[in-house]
Design an enzyme around this catalytic site. Structure first.
Site, mmCIF file in Angstrom:
data_model
loop_
_atom_site.group_PDB
_atom_site.id
_atom_site.type_symbol
_atom_site.label_atom_id
_atom_site.label_comp_id
_atom_site.label_asym_id
_atom_site.label_seq_id
_atom_site.Cartn_x
_atom_site.Cartn_y
_atom_site.Cartn_z
ATOM 1 N N GLU A 237 -9.737 -0.152 -20.154
ATOM 2 C CA GLU A 237 -9.878 -0.718 -21.565
ATOM 3 C C GLU A 237 -8.537 -1.345 -21.778
ATOM 4 O O GLU A 237 -7.806 -0.766 -22.311
ATOM 5 C CB GLU A 237 -10.079 0.223 -22.487
ATOM 6 C CG GLU A 237 -11.719 0.699 -22.433
ATOM 7 C CD GLU A 237 -12.658 -0.345 -23.137
ATOM 8 O OE1 GLU A 237 -12.117 -1.365 -23.678
ATOM 9 O OE2 GLU A 237 -13.772 0.011 -23.047
ATOM 10 N N HIS B 249 0.942 -1.272 -0.005
ATOM 11 C CA HIS B 249 -0.057 0.125 0.062
ATOM 12 C C HIS B 249 0.903 1.195 -0.043
ATOM 13 O O HIS B 249 0.418 2.301 -0.293
ATOM 14 C CB HIS B 249 -0.885 0.037 1.287
ATOM 15 C CG HIS B 249 -2.002 0.667 0.923
ATOM 16 N ND1 HIS B 249 -2.473 1.988 0.252
ATOM 17 C CD2 HIS B 249 -3.498 0.704 1.583
ATOM 18 C CE1 HIS B 249 -3.544 2.323 0.372
ATOM 19 N NE2 HIS B 249 -4.188 1.555 1.063
#
Length: 449
Positions: A394, A171
């Site tokens: 995408e 993280h």
């Protein structure tokens, strides 16, 4: 209104029968300028733990899993040039003892695996199946513990020709927004295109002031040595786990409920957002389900949630900032007020948490971390993955069928996930002891009635 997944789906597979074919390291495609280290902000340094996400893709005739894996491998090597820190290793600065990233180009991990199942056999992808953890390569066994990569990607093929991309990152490297940009860049480079967004890697933009100056009381933070455990403490209690699904119609009804009760109040329509109304509902149910008898209404309940501070700073932080640029906002009220107040008042209290997060407040919170060792402090934290847009990326083989973090049951963390079918719907993941869960469920249905 609102449905509950009381039990795991009947088709839930608990063992995905994974075979790992290969685990290797990926290095930057070309030599990067050697930096001694990357500074980590006070926000970054307390987030030294792994975040695991899985991205499921249906079969594509032009991109079978082995082709997609090779394209991802090549693209990741290219990305390790602008994201040079990702190929580094965590270390403590020998002079200051402060956590930082040694930008030594030691590489990230890459695993190729296969499952004996088809993707459809896996069942409901929204339900947080613990078996999804098998789609993550958690470590590179050939490396010592202090030399583990900050990022490992695993591509797991299914019998149907679909595949999953499991990613684990520390993280300290990304928050949710910067990880989404990383995925956008990964998709672009995989398709042979330039970076979608040039990352801003200057973590000194969120360095504490010198000298640090704490100018606000920070009720959302607590020092480690205080008697109350921080919100991130785990529990040994047995927990029930349920998924509360809210449709876009449910959320629209909650907004109308807030507007109807807001007449004459200070809450504006602009603040009656999907996140705020769902958070207010969850706060109501969680606070009043507390397993304590007579004194419950006098108890103060503190809700925590993350706020993106990029646009709130002066000057604004670049939206392409790669590090953690979220701080914890809070809302506090007695259970009596939560029980009796109109819904608009709960929504108003939630919105005040974000409104409080000005440039000066954010700088004060960052400076607090320079003076004290501490963590977020509250009854529970709402961790929202709802609008991060991981499933909108995408790739050459199309968008993911679904993207989600690998979930572990925690009574002090309630998660918001997007829905696989309803773009504006949300799944609320709750883990509570059985008695509290029963109350939560009753309150949830009653409030939506």
């Amino acid at each position: 209104m609102g449905t509950i997944s009381n039990d795991p789906p009947a088709t839930l597979i608990q063992d995905l029968k994974i075979t790992t074919q290969n685990v290797s390291l990926i290095f930057p495609s070309r030599k990067t300028e050697r930096k001694k280290s990357m500074f980590l902000s006070n926000i970054d340094k307390v987030l030294n733990f792994p975040v695991e996400t899985v991205h499921f893709f249906p079969s594509h005739e032009d991109f079978p899993p082995h082709v997609a894996a090779e394209k991802l491998k090549t693209a990741l090597s290219e990305l390790l040039v602008p994201y040079d820190f990702l190929a580094g290793r965590l270390r403590s600065n020998p002079e200051t003892g402060r956590l930082e990233i040694d930008c030594n180009s030691a590489g990230i991990g890459f695993a190729v695996a296969s499952s004996d199942y088809a993707l459809d056999d896996v069942g409901d992808l929204v339900y947080p199946n613990p078996a999804f953890g098998q789609l993550i390569c958690k470590s590179v066994d050939s490396l010592e513990q202090d030399d583990q990569p900050l990022c490992i990607v695993q591509v797991t093929s299914f019998k149907c020709g679909g595949f999953a991309m499991g990613v684990v990152t520390n993280h300290v490297t990304f928050d949710g927004l910067s990880f989404k940009i990383f995925l956008d860049n990964l998709a672009a480079v995989t398709a042979g295109k330039p970076l979608a967004v040039t990352p801003c890697n200057d973590r000194l933009l969120l360095a504490a002031r010198s000298p640090p100056c704490v100018t606000f009381p920070h009720h959302e933070l607590d020092k480690f040595h205080d008697s109350n455990p921080p919100v991130i403490d785990a529990t040994s209690e047995a927990l029930d786990f349920k998924v509360f699904r809210l449709t876009s119609d449910d959320i629209a009804s909650l907004k109308e409920k807030a507007k109807a009760s807001a007449i004459g109040s200070h809450v504006s329509d602009a603040r009656i957002t999907g996140f705020n109304v769902v958070t207010a509902l969850v706060w109501h149910c969680k606070a009043l389900s507390w397993d304590n008898k007579e004194s419950n209404l006098d108890r103060v309940s503190t809700l925590l949630y993350a706020v993106n501070i990029r646009p709130r700073l002066i000057p604004p932080l670049p939206m392409s900032y790669t590090g953690n640029a979220v701080l914890t906002a809070y809302a506090r009220a007695t259970c009596k007020e939560i029980d009796e107040a109109p819904f608009s008042r709960l929504v108003e209290l939630v919105t005040e948490g974000a409104k409080r997060m000005t440039d000066e407040y954010a700088r004060s919170a960052i400076d607090w971390g320079d003076i004290y060792q501490g963590f977020p402090n509250g009854e529970f934290l709402v961790s929202s993955w709802w609008k991060l847009g991981f499933d909108e990326v995408e790739y050459p083989w199309g968008r993911p069928k679904y993207s989600c973090p690998v979930v572990f049951q925690r009574k002090d963390i309630i998660l918001f996930f997007p829905d696989i079918d309803d773009n504006n719907g949300v799944n609320v993941l709750v883990s509570l002891p059985s008695k509290e869960m029963s109350k939560f469920k009753t309150l949830f249905h009653k409030y939506l009635a």
